[in-house]
Structure formats: structure tokens, C-alpha cells
Write a protein that holds these residues in place. Structure first.
Motif, PDB file in Angstrom:
ATOM      1  N   UNK A  28      16.735  10.564  37.306  1.00  0.00           N
ATOM      2  CA  UNK A  28      16.112  10.383  38.612  1.00  0.00           C
ATOM      3  C   UNK A  28      17.135  10.607  39.724  1.00  0.00           C
ATOM      4  N   UNK A  29      18.357  10.141  39.514  1.00  0.00           N
ATOM      5  CA  UNK A  29      19.411  10.358  40.511  1.00  0.00           C
ATOM      6  C   UNK A  29      19.666  11.848  40.710  1.00  0.00           C
ATOM      7  N   UNK A  30      19.791  12.572  39.611  1.00  0.00           N
ATOM      8  CA  UNK A  30      20.009  14.017  39.709  1.00  0.00           C
ATOM      9  C   UNK A  30      18.826  14.712  40.378  1.00  0.00           C
ATOM     10  N   UNK A  31      17.616  14.266  40.056  1.00  0.00           N
ATOM     11  CA  UNK A  31      16.433  14.884  40.650  1.00  0.00           C
ATOM     12  C   UNK A  31      16.382  14.645  42.160  1.00  0.00           C
ATOM     13  N   UNK A  32      16.716  13.446  42.590  1.00  0.00           N
ATOM     14  CA  UNK A  32      16.708  13.130  44.020  1.00  0.00           C
ATOM     15  C   UNK A  32      17.755  13.963  44.748  1.00  0.00           C
ATOM     16  N   UNK A  33      18.945  14.053  44.173  1.00  0.00           N
ATOM     17  CA  UNK A  33      20.008  14.859  44.792  1.00  0.00           C
ATOM     18  C   UNK A  33      19.570  16.314  44.912  1.00  0.00           C
ATOM     19  N   UNK A  34      19.024  16.864  43.835  1.00  0.00           N
ATOM     20  CA  UNK A  34      18.633  18.277  43.862  1.00  0.00           C
ATOM     21  C   UNK A  34      17.462  18.518  44.812  1.00  0.00           C
ATOM     22  N   UNK A  35      16.528  17.599  44.877  1.00  0.00           N
ATOM     23  CA  UNK A  35      15.380  17.758  45.773  1.00  0.00           C
ATOM     24  C   UNK A  35      15.811  17.688  47.241  1.00  0.00           C
ATOM     25  N   UNK A  36      16.668  16.739  47.553  1.00  0.00           N
ATOM     26  CA  UNK A  36      17.162  16.614  48.932  1.00  0.00           C
ATOM     27  C   UNK A  36      17.919  17.883  49.316  1.00  0.00           C
TER      28      UNK A  36
END
Length: 104
Positions: A28-36
Motif C-alpha cells: 500500500x505504501x508503494x502504491x500510494x507513492x507511485x499514485x501520487x
């Protein structure tokens, strides 16, 4: 050679639950970083077009370089995940398999 794996025993193992929680949190952390990072391109182009038009080298401008940097960010995120999975998640899973009586 077919084996019957006791999936209920694995699911009930607190180490598996900890592994699942750790992995889910990390993903989830990686997904949030990539989405932002992904949405910074259209937001930046829409609200800061003058910044994105700044020439860096020849026809290359900040907007094009930022768009190309998204590939680098995606590869970096993939490498970070692969490294963590190989070093931590796989070791935790192997320990669970090794210590559990998985075959009925």
C-alpha cells in the motif's frame, strides 16, 4: 507427486498473519507513492504550465523530463519491492513452511 497442503494451518499461523500484514502495508505504501508521483504530472501540467515549459536541453523541457522520470520511478519501485520480497518476505514464508506441518 501431489501433496495436500493444510491451508487452514498456514492461515492460522500468527507468523503468516504478520507476514501478510507486513506485505500489505508495504505494498500500500508503494502504491500510494507511485499514485501520487503519477498524478503530479497532469496536476503540474495543469496548474504550473510555465514550470513544465522551461527548456532544459534542446527541445527537452521540464515536463518531458518529468514524464520520463515516471519510468525511472516505476522501475525503482519494482526494484525496491523485489529486494524486500527476496530478503524479507520470502525468508519469512520459507520459515513458516519449514516450521509448519503443511502436509496432511
Amino acid at each position: 507427486m501431489a501433496s495436500n497442503i493444510n491451508w487452514a494451518a498456514i492461515d492460522n499461523d500468527p507468523r503468516f498473519q504478520a507476514l501478510h500484514k507486513k506485505k500489505t502495508t508495504f505494498l500500500w505504501s508503494l502504491m500510494i507513492i507511485s499514485t501520487v508521483y503519477y498524478f503530479l504530472l497532469p496536476i503540474g501540467a495543469a496548474y504550473y504550465p510555465e514550470l513544465f515549459k522551461i527548456k532544459v536541453w534542446g527541445p527537452m523541457n521540464v515536463g518531458i523530463l518529468f514524464a520520463l522520470s515516471e519510468f525511472v520511478v516505476a522501475w525503482t519501485i519494482a526494484a525496491v519491492y523485489a529486494r524486500r520480497a527476496n530478503r524479507q518476505f520470502d525468508a519469512m514464508a520459507a520459515e513458516i513452511v519449514r516450521d509448519s506441518n503443511l502436509i496432511k
